[in-house]
Design an enzyme around this catalytic site. Structure first.
Site, mmCIF file in Angstrom:
data_model
loop_
_atom_site.group_PDB
_atom_site.id
_atom_site.type_symbol
_atom_site.label_atom_id
_atom_site.label_comp_id
_atom_site.label_asym_id
_atom_site.label_seq_id
_atom_site.Cartn_x
_atom_site.Cartn_y
_atom_site.Cartn_z
ATOM 1 N N GLY A 110 0.840 -1.186 0.000
ATOM 2 C CA GLY A 110 0.000 0.000 0.000
ATOM 3 C C GLY A 110 0.873 1.233 0.000
ATOM 4 N N GLY A 111 0.268 2.392 0.200
ATOM 5 C CA GLY A 111 1.001 3.641 0.216
ATOM 6 C C GLY A 111 1.985 3.704 1.374
ATOM 7 N N VAL B 73 2.755 -5.220 3.255
ATOM 8 C CA VAL B 73 1.926 -5.849 4.275
ATOM 9 C C VAL B 73 2.209 -7.348 4.248
ATOM 10 C CG1 VAL B 73 -0.421 -6.246 5.109
ATOM 11 C CG2 VAL B 73 0.142 -4.083 3.969
ATOM 12 N N LYS C 126 2.218 -4.171 8.773
ATOM 13 C CA LYS C 126 2.494 -3.124 7.786
ATOM 14 C C LYS C 126 3.875 -2.560 8.075
ATOM 15 C CE LYS C 126 -0.665 -0.020 6.866
ATOM 16 N NZ LYS C 126 -1.730 1.001 7.036
ATOM 17 N N ASP D 103 -7.827 10.864 2.169
ATOM 18 C CA ASP D 103 -7.593 10.067 0.986
ATOM 19 C C ASP D 103 -8.320 8.738 1.130
ATOM 20 O OD1 ASP D 103 -6.596 9.074 -1.354
ATOM 21 O OD2 ASP D 103 -4.593 8.648 -0.577
#
Length: 170
Positions: free
Chosen positions: A48-49, A53, A67, A164
């Site tokens: 992810g950003g 993960v 994460k 976001d």
């Protein structure tokens, strides 16, 4: 679905991000490294950003999602502290629960409860898998997301502002 948020206190000021209030949630690096088999690619669930993960299994058998922040994520120490302090305070059956974190030695890691059955985008954006969700199940999913969002916006003692929010296609 991935989102970034900030929390405001009842006066509309950004909520404190004192990570020391969540010290009891701190994991040691070796525990996380062992749970993920040294962040093995075989344990990787996605990216992810924030970063990669991984699925992990603690010594007691509990499954976790880890994460691990990418160095290039652009998230600084203040953002990490804010996320830990905020997410630790949020509790709702439709939100994944933060179990802990690791911060040190150039690493920033969040440890969450593991939710099986892949991410929702796996079922929404894949041609074959989207057939597995009939309209009744889709309605239940939408209801669950709505209840989680309502909690964040109305029922939590913290007021959450999303910066976001998007469905992700990986």
């Amino acid at each position: 679905m991935e989102f970034e948020f900030i929390a405001l206190d009842k006066y509309g000021e950004e909520a404190g991000n004192d990570i020391s209030t969540t010290d009891s949630l701190q994991f040691d690096y070796i525990t996380i490294e062992n749970a993920t088999n040294k962040f093995s690619e075989d344990y990787k669930l996605g990216r992810g950003g924030f970063g990669d993960v991984y699925k992990g299994v603690l010594v007691n058998g509990q499954e976790i999602a880890v994460k691990r922040q990418l160095k290039s994520s652009g998230q600084g120490a203040d953002q990490f502290k804010n996320e830990v302090a905020l997410v630790a305070k949020l509790q709702h059956r439709n939100l994944v629960r933060l179990l802990g974190f690791y911060w040190g030695g150039g690493e920033t890691i969040l440890v969450f409860e593991f939710v099986p059955n892949k991410s929702l985008d796996h079922f929404l954006f894949d041609e074959e898998n989207r057939k597995l969700l009939d309209w009744s199940r889709r309605q239940k999913i939408i209801g669950g997301i709505t209840r989680g969002m309502l909690y964040l916006h109305e029922d939590s003692r913290l007021r959450i502002i999303h910066r976001d929010l998007k469905a992700m296609s990986c």
